[in-house]
Design an enzyme around this catalytic site. Structure first.
Site, mmCIF file in Angstrom:
data_model
loop_
_atom_site.group_PDB
_atom_site.id
_atom_site.type_symbol
_atom_site.label_atom_id
_atom_site.label_comp_id
_atom_site.label_asym_id
_atom_site.label_seq_id
_atom_site.Cartn_x
_atom_site.Cartn_y
_atom_site.Cartn_z
ATOM 1 N N ASP A 1 -5.441 -1.820 -7.794
ATOM 2 C CA ASP A 1 -4.682 -2.838 -7.082
ATOM 3 C C ASP A 1 -4.679 -2.527 -5.578
ATOM 4 O O ASP A 1 -4.998 -1.403 -5.167
ATOM 5 C CB ASP A 1 -3.242 -2.845 -7.625
ATOM 6 N N ASP B 1 -2.122 -4.263 -2.604
ATOM 7 C CA ASP B 1 -0.804 -4.180 -1.968
ATOM 8 C C ASP B 1 0.181 -3.431 -2.853
ATOM 9 O O ASP B 1 0.401 -3.785 -3.999
ATOM 10 C CB ASP B 1 -0.268 -5.584 -1.658
#
Length: 260
Positions: free
Chosen positions: A10, A12
């Site tokens: 991932d 953010d």
């Protein structure tokens, strides 16, 4: 802990927090590169082109290339192209979604007479755009949304996300869209196809349980939660299905991998 042959990561909350660097993120990617371990960055953000994502990662000190980025826009474009090559599309979204759709040979139209309606995050969305999308879905256009995130963190606080925009058309028409981004399997299957490894050899790394961790669980791969973003360790403990591992940050993960 288990040493994996590849990682889906991932952005953010894992690689950076908004415009702030996260300690351990650049070091983890350098560790993977030094060990020649393939990895992909998997993001629900449909507004950015892969090159723009790479530019931000570089700004945060994280080494990356465009080929290592899988966005919900890319997964959406491939999903539609596989179903209906050359389809006509009315889209709500940013440049990243437009580029992904057109590069797959899909034809963008500005009216309701289309094969598909695709909604991605559009911070300049208007009533007219929503009206055209609604009319198109009512006429039978297939309804696709890049992701169901109802809120996104901004400097001012949590702002409406793509799921909130999508809900306007969904509520008006009574039609539920096909969601592509995490935690849905569509984007994850694209990532797995791209990384080219068996699911038992790949782990998903992320901070947000409901999208990142559930995206791995939903396709049957191991998951690694990092406590550098949204989901706290206290919140994690309340979940029925736990991630395979949880770490304070990626520095701790590096240490565990080095210790074997």
């Amino acid at each position: 802990m288990k040493a994996y042959k590849g990682y889906l990561i991932d952005l953010d909350g894992t690689m950076y927090q908004g415009e702030q660097e996260i300690d351990g993120a650049p070091q983890f990617i350098e560790y993977l590169k030094s060990q020649h371990i393939p990895h992909l960055f998997v993001t629900n953000n449909s507004t950015k082109e892969p090159e723009e994502v790479v530019k931000k990662l570089h700004k945060m000190g994280v080494s990356a290339t465009g080929e290592e980025v899988i966005t919900s826009a890319l997964a959406t474009a491939e999903f539609i192209s596989d179903q209906h090559p050359g389809a006509t599309v009315f889209m709500i979204g940013g440049s990243g979604l437009f580029q992904a759709l057109t590069e797959k040979g899909l034809s963008i139209k500005d009216n309701e007479n289309v094969d598909y309606v695709v909604i991605g995050l559009d911070e300049a969305v208007t009533y007219e755009k929503l009206a055209i999308a609604t009319l198109a879905v009512r006429k039978g256009a297939k309804f696709i949304s890049t992701n169901k995130d109802v809120a996104i963190p901004k400097e001012r606080g949590f702002m409406p996300g793509n799921g909130a925009i999508t809900s306007v058309v969904s509520v008006s028409t009574g039609v539920d869209p096909v969601f592509v981004g995490k935690p849905e399997p569509i984007i994850m299957h694209k990532a797995m196809e791209t990384i080219g490894l068996d699911k038992h050899d790949v782990a998903m790394i992320g901070d947000l349980y409901d999208t990142d961790i559930m995206s791995g669980i939903n396709i049957g791969i191991d998951t690694i939660h990092v406590q550098t973003g949204v989901t706290t360790i206290e919140e994690l403990e309340q979940k029925e299905i736990q991630p395979t591992y949880t770490f304070q940050d990626l520095n701790q993960l590096i240490t565990e991998l080095q210790q074997g």
